[in-house]
Write a protein that holds these residues in place. Structure first.
Motif, PDB file in Angstrom:
ATOM      1  N   GLN A  96      15.029  61.091  -7.473  1.00 49.39           N
ATOM      2  CA  GLN A  96      15.304  59.659  -7.417  1.00 49.39           C
ATOM      3  C   GLN A  96      15.173  59.126  -8.834  1.00 49.39           C
ATOM      4  O   GLN A  96      14.174  59.375  -9.511  1.00 49.39           O
ATOM      5  N   LEU A  97      16.168  58.389  -9.301  1.00 45.01           N
ATOM      6  CA  LEU A  97      16.162  57.798 -10.632  1.00 45.01           C
ATOM      7  C   LEU A  97      15.870  56.307 -10.484  1.00 45.01           C
ATOM      8  O   LEU A  97      16.546  55.616  -9.706  1.00 45.01           O
ATOM      9  N   ILE A  98      14.862  55.823 -11.209  1.00 43.46           N
ATOM     10  CA  ILE A  98      14.487  54.415 -11.091  1.00 43.46           C
ATOM     11  C   ILE A  98      14.281  53.795 -12.470  1.00 43.46           C
ATOM     12  O   ILE A  98      14.042  54.488 -13.452  1.00 43.46           O
ATOM     13  N   THR A  99      14.366  52.474 -12.500  1.00 43.63           N
ATOM     14  CA  THR A  99      13.837  51.702 -13.614  1.00 43.63           C
ATOM     15  C   THR A  99      12.696  50.886 -13.021  1.00 43.63           C
ATOM     16  O   THR A  99      12.755  50.475 -11.855  1.00 43.63           O
ATOM     17  N   GLY A 100      11.660  50.679 -13.798  1.00 45.19           N
ATOM     18  CA  GLY A 100      10.524  49.916 -13.309  1.00 45.19           C
ATOM     19  C   GLY A 100      10.028  48.958 -14.363  1.00 45.19           C
ATOM     20  O   GLY A 100      10.142  49.225 -15.567  1.00 45.19           O
ATOM     21  N   LYS A 101       9.504  47.835 -13.894  1.00 38.50           N
ATOM     22  CA  LYS A 101       8.895  46.877 -14.815  1.00 38.50           C
ATOM     23  C   LYS A 101       7.717  46.213 -14.135  1.00 38.50           C
ATOM     24  O   LYS A 101       7.683  46.061 -12.908  1.00 38.50           O
ATOM     25  N   ILE A 102       6.739  45.850 -14.946  1.00 42.50           N
ATOM     26  CA  ILE A 102       5.540  45.165 -14.471  1.00 42.50           C
ATOM     27  C   ILE A 102       5.452  43.843 -15.226  1.00 42.50           C
ATOM     28  O   ILE A 102       5.594  43.815 -16.457  1.00 42.50           O
ATOM     29  N   VAL A 103       5.221  42.758 -14.474  1.00 43.15           N
ATOM     30  CA  VAL A 103       5.070  41.449 -15.105  1.00 43.15           C
ATOM     31  C   VAL A 103       3.755  40.808 -14.677  1.00 43.15           C
ATOM     32  O   VAL A 103       3.232  41.080 -13.597  1.00 43.15           O
TER      33      VAL A 103
END
Length: 141
Positions: A113-120
């Motif tokens: 599984q290919l993902i982009t992730g971000k935390i704010v």
């Protein structure tokens, strides 16, 4: 949708659970809430460390995949971080900060599984990365 009982969706157990609630999920997006406490294994001097940020992104992906699998009466899949690319940390959040993490599934290659992730935190970007997650079962989000 807010689901605070996230344990059915992820394989991790205390003290390695790095999400508190599943806020949103669909076929490609998952969003979670997490407020690391003082006893968190990734607490370094009152801040949530880089390794914890990565684990939080990975567990957000796991929660989304687990939720979708359970909706289809399938077991939550087991996944492992296979690769991390372009990991950027803009600042380490203080313990007890309420972090919102969002992953977007950008593709699948075989059992990957290919993902982009971000935390704010408070609309400020804490960290972001691209991740490849090896899925042990053929139940991809």
């Amino acid at each position: 949708m807010i689901t605070k009982d996230i344990l059915p969706f992820i394989p991790q157990r205390a003290p390695f659970v790095m999400i508190d609630a599943l806020l949103y999920v669909d076929n490609t997006v998952a969003r979670t809430l997490f407020a690391p406490k003082a006893d968190n294994v990734f607490n370094e001097g009152g801040f949530f460390a880089e390794a914890g940020l990565l684990e939080n992104i990975a567990q957000t992906a796991a929660a989304g995949a687990g939720h979708n699998a359970l909706q289809q009466n399938r077991p939550a899949p087991l996944g492992y971080i296979a690769a991390v690319k372009n990991f950027e940390v803009f600042f380490l959040p203080a313990i007890n900060s309420e972090l919102i993490t969002e992953i977007v599934t950008t593709g699948h290659v075989m059992n990957m599984q290919l993902i982009t992730g971000k935390i704010v935190w408070n609309d400020a970007l804490v960290a972001q990365c691209e991740m490849r997650i090896f899925i042990e079962q053929n139940l991809l989000m």
